[in-house]
Design a protein around this motif. Structure first.
Motif, PDB file in Angstrom:
ATOM      1  N   GLU A 164       0.607  -1.334   0.108  1.00  0.00           N
ATOM      2  CA  GLU A 164      -0.185  -0.096   0.081  1.00  0.00           C
ATOM      3  C   GLU A 164       0.513   1.053  -0.354  1.00  0.00           C
ATOM      4  O   GLU A 164       0.234   2.223  -0.864  1.00  0.00           O
ATOM      5  CB  GLU A 164      -1.076  -0.377   1.214  1.00  0.00           C
ATOM      6  CG  GLU A 164      -2.197   0.962   1.910  1.00  0.00           C
ATOM      7  CD  GLU A 164      -2.853   1.240   2.511  1.00  0.00           C
ATOM      8  OE1 GLU A 164      -4.140   1.271   1.801  1.00  0.00           O
ATOM      9  OE2 GLU A 164      -3.025   0.612   3.310  1.00  0.00           O
TER      10      GLU A 164
ATOM     11  N   ARG B  46      -4.954  -1.649   0.680  1.00  0.00           N
ATOM     12  CA  ARG B  46      -4.950  -2.594   1.523  1.00  0.00           C
ATOM     13  C   ARG B  46      -6.169  -3.595   0.682  1.00  0.00           C
ATOM     14  O   ARG B  46      -6.396  -4.777   0.973  1.00  0.00           O
ATOM     15  CB  ARG B  46      -5.254  -2.360   2.869  1.00  0.00           C
ATOM     16  CG  ARG B  46      -5.488  -3.799   4.380  1.00  0.00           C
ATOM     17  CD  ARG B  46      -5.638  -2.951   5.412  1.00  0.00           C
ATOM     18  NE  ARG B  46      -3.897  -2.207   5.537  1.00  0.00           N
ATOM     19  CZ  ARG B  46      -2.636  -2.764   6.437  1.00  0.00           C
ATOM     20  NH1 ARG B  46      -2.886  -3.651   6.794  1.00  0.00           N
ATOM     21  NH2 ARG B  46      -1.684  -2.338   6.228  1.00  0.00           N
ATOM     22  N   ALA B  47      -7.354  -2.602   1.064  1.00  0.00           N
ATOM     23  CA  ALA B  47      -8.502  -3.561   1.053  1.00  0.00           C
ATOM     24  C   ALA B  47      -8.813  -4.408  -0.096  1.00  0.00           C
ATOM     25  O   ALA B  47      -9.208  -4.973  -0.470  1.00  0.00           O
ATOM     26  CB  ALA B  47     -10.411  -1.996   0.877  1.00  0.00           C
ATOM     27  N   LEU B  48      -8.045  -3.820  -1.641  1.00  0.00           N
ATOM     28  CA  LEU B  48      -8.588  -4.571  -3.063  1.00  0.00           C
ATOM     29  C   LEU B  48      -7.338  -6.051  -2.722  1.00  0.00           C
ATOM     30  O   LEU B  48      -7.457  -6.877  -2.919  1.00  0.00           O
ATOM     31  CB  LEU B  48      -7.201  -3.391  -3.574  1.00  0.00           C
ATOM     32  CG  LEU B  48      -7.025  -4.192  -4.999  1.00  0.00           C
ATOM     33  CD1 LEU B  48      -8.348  -4.489  -5.522  1.00  0.00           C
ATOM     34  CD2 LEU B  48      -6.058  -3.535  -6.178  1.00  0.00           C
TER      35      LEU B  48
ATOM     36  N   GLU C 197      -6.980  -7.306  -0.362  1.00  0.00           N
ATOM     37  CA  GLU C 197      -7.344  -8.879   1.242  1.00  0.00           C
ATOM     38  C   GLU C 197      -8.731  -9.413  -0.419  1.00  0.00           C
ATOM     39  O   GLU C 197      -9.192 -10.616   0.482  1.00  0.00           O
ATOM     40  CB  GLU C 197      -7.758  -7.523   2.303  1.00  0.00           C
ATOM     41  CG  GLU C 197      -6.787  -7.846   2.867  1.00  0.00           C
ATOM     42  CD  GLU C 197      -6.985  -7.092   4.731  1.00  0.00           C
ATOM     43  OE1 GLU C 197      -8.035  -6.656   4.479  1.00  0.00           O
ATOM     44  OE2 GLU C 197      -6.630  -7.155   4.962  1.00  0.00           O
ATOM     45  N   ASP C 198      -9.571  -8.198  -1.018  1.00  0.00           N
ATOM     46  CA  ASP C 198     -10.641  -8.954  -1.966  1.00  0.00           C
ATOM     47  C   ASP C 198     -10.464 -10.042  -2.539  1.00  0.00           C
ATOM     48  O   ASP C 198     -10.833 -11.101  -3.002  1.00  0.00           O
ATOM     49  CB  ASP C 198     -11.303  -7.523  -2.055  1.00  0.00           C
ATOM     50  CG  ASP C 198     -12.230  -6.625  -1.328  1.00  0.00           C
ATOM     51  OD1 ASP C 198     -12.180  -7.014   0.157  1.00  0.00           O
ATOM     52  OD2 ASP C 198     -12.626  -5.422  -1.505  1.00  0.00           O
ATOM     53  N   THR C 199      -9.134  -9.019  -3.101  1.00  0.00           N
ATOM     54  CA  THR C 199      -8.728  -9.951  -4.091  1.00  0.00           C
ATOM     55  C   THR C 199      -8.486 -11.705  -3.607  1.00  0.00           C
ATOM     56  O   THR C 199      -8.849 -12.691  -4.017  1.00  0.00           O
ATOM     57  CB  THR C 199      -7.599  -9.275  -5.079  1.00  0.00           C
ATOM     58  OG1 THR C 199      -7.729  -8.487  -5.178  1.00  0.00           O
ATOM     59  CG2 THR C 199      -7.060 -10.870  -6.428  1.00  0.00           C
TER      60      THR C 199
ATOM     61  N   ALA D 180      -9.725 -12.766  -0.710  1.00  0.00           N
ATOM     62  CA  ALA D 180     -10.854 -13.554  -0.027  1.00  0.00           C
ATOM     63  C   ALA D 180     -11.153 -14.555  -1.613  1.00  0.00           C
ATOM     64  O   ALA D 180     -12.234 -15.078  -1.749  1.00  0.00           O
ATOM     65  CB  ALA D 180     -11.801 -12.750   0.585  1.00  0.00           C
ATOM     66  N   ARG D 181     -11.052 -13.603  -2.773  1.00  0.00           N
ATOM     67  CA  ARG D 181     -12.023 -13.770  -4.408  1.00  0.00           C
ATOM     68  C   ARG D 181     -11.448 -14.850  -4.575  1.00  0.00           C
ATOM     69  O   ARG D 181     -11.550 -15.894  -6.021  1.00  0.00           O
ATOM     70  CB  ARG D 181     -12.244 -13.129  -4.931  1.00  0.00           C
ATOM     71  CG  ARG D 181     -13.710 -11.930  -4.809  1.00  0.00           C
ATOM     72  CD  ARG D 181     -13.675 -11.075  -6.058  1.00  0.00           C
ATOM     73  NE  ARG D 181     -12.476 -10.294  -6.759  1.00  0.00           N
ATOM     74  CZ  ARG D 181     -12.248  -9.032  -6.392  1.00  0.00           C
ATOM     75  NH1 ARG D 181     -12.816  -8.872  -5.418  1.00  0.00           N
ATOM     76  NH2 ARG D 181     -10.582  -8.718  -7.192  1.00  0.00           N
TER      77      ARG D 181
END
Length: 217
Positions: free
Chosen positions: A61, A93-95, A97-99, A101-102
């Motif tokens: 990040e 960071r959210a990008l 973690e979301d990636t 998770a998917r």
């Protein structure tokens, strides 16, 4: 039974024992089998793992990636990454973690023969090669030299005969093959035909164009 018949019988028994010893073990008796279940080696505590995870997120990040290719910048900024004022590609960071998770958790790596398919999830274990070394010790001369396409091919053929290795990844780099393209906004196309022993798509983890019976990358 005559002495000659006794010798023939003994010779036949010895030949049968030799054949039995040299024959491959049935799958249920092999000490190493693809996909065997195992325990998990955990040298780090959960808190240690989280510290490393958060440190990696901070680096992505705040520091990011330099010298990204134009095609990579286009793709990743389209997905949510940003190019900062220093020209570095940074990943919120959210990008990340979301990636993660998917990301797929269950996927089959297919062999040329379905019996060699790998299912690398849970506690299944497979043994294979990797590395992408740029030098090799010549087996005949003992000279330390650049690795070549022939080395890559020879190693692949050896791996294909070893029953305790279940997949093959590129173990050496073909140093005699020059890079003949420049990065553009579109993926590069090699100027030479890919060897049949290599993956059909540059950078792919597995493809269906493998020359041998097991999983080759």
């Amino acid at each position: 039974m005559s002495e000659v018949e006794t010798k023939v019988a003994r010779g036949g028994a010895r030949a049968a024992r030799r054949a039995a010893r040299s024959a491959p073990l049935p799958d249920n008796l092999r000490p190493v089998r693809p996909g065997m279940t195992s325990g998990r080696y955990k040298p780090l505590s959960e808190s240690d793992v989280l510290r490393i995870h958060h440190a990696a997120l901070d680096v992505l990040e705040n520091i990011g990636l330099a010298d990204a290719t134009p095609s990579g910048i286009e793709y990743m900024t389209g997905a949510g990454a940003r190019l900062n004022s220093q020209g570095r590609l940074i990943f919120p960071r959210a990008l990340v973690e979301d990636t993660v998770a998917r990301a797929a958790r269950h996927f089959v790596l297919h062999g040329q023969d379905p019996k060699h398919d790998m299912e690398p999830w849970g506690s299944r274990v497979y043994f294979g090669t990797a590395g992408a070394a740029v030098h090799i010790v010549d087996a005949k001369t003992g000279v330390y030299r650049d690795s070549t396409t022939k080395d890559l091919y020879d190693i692949a053929r050896v791996v294909d005969t070893l029953e305790h290795l279940h997949f093959y990844q590129r173990s050496v780099v073909c140093r005699e093959v020059a890079t003949r393209w420049k990065w553009t906004s579109t993926p590069p196309t090699p100027a030479w035909p890919a060897p049949r022993s290599m993956s059909a798509r540059a950078g792919s983890s597995l493809s269906t164009s493998r020359p041998a019976s097991r999983c080759f990358t």
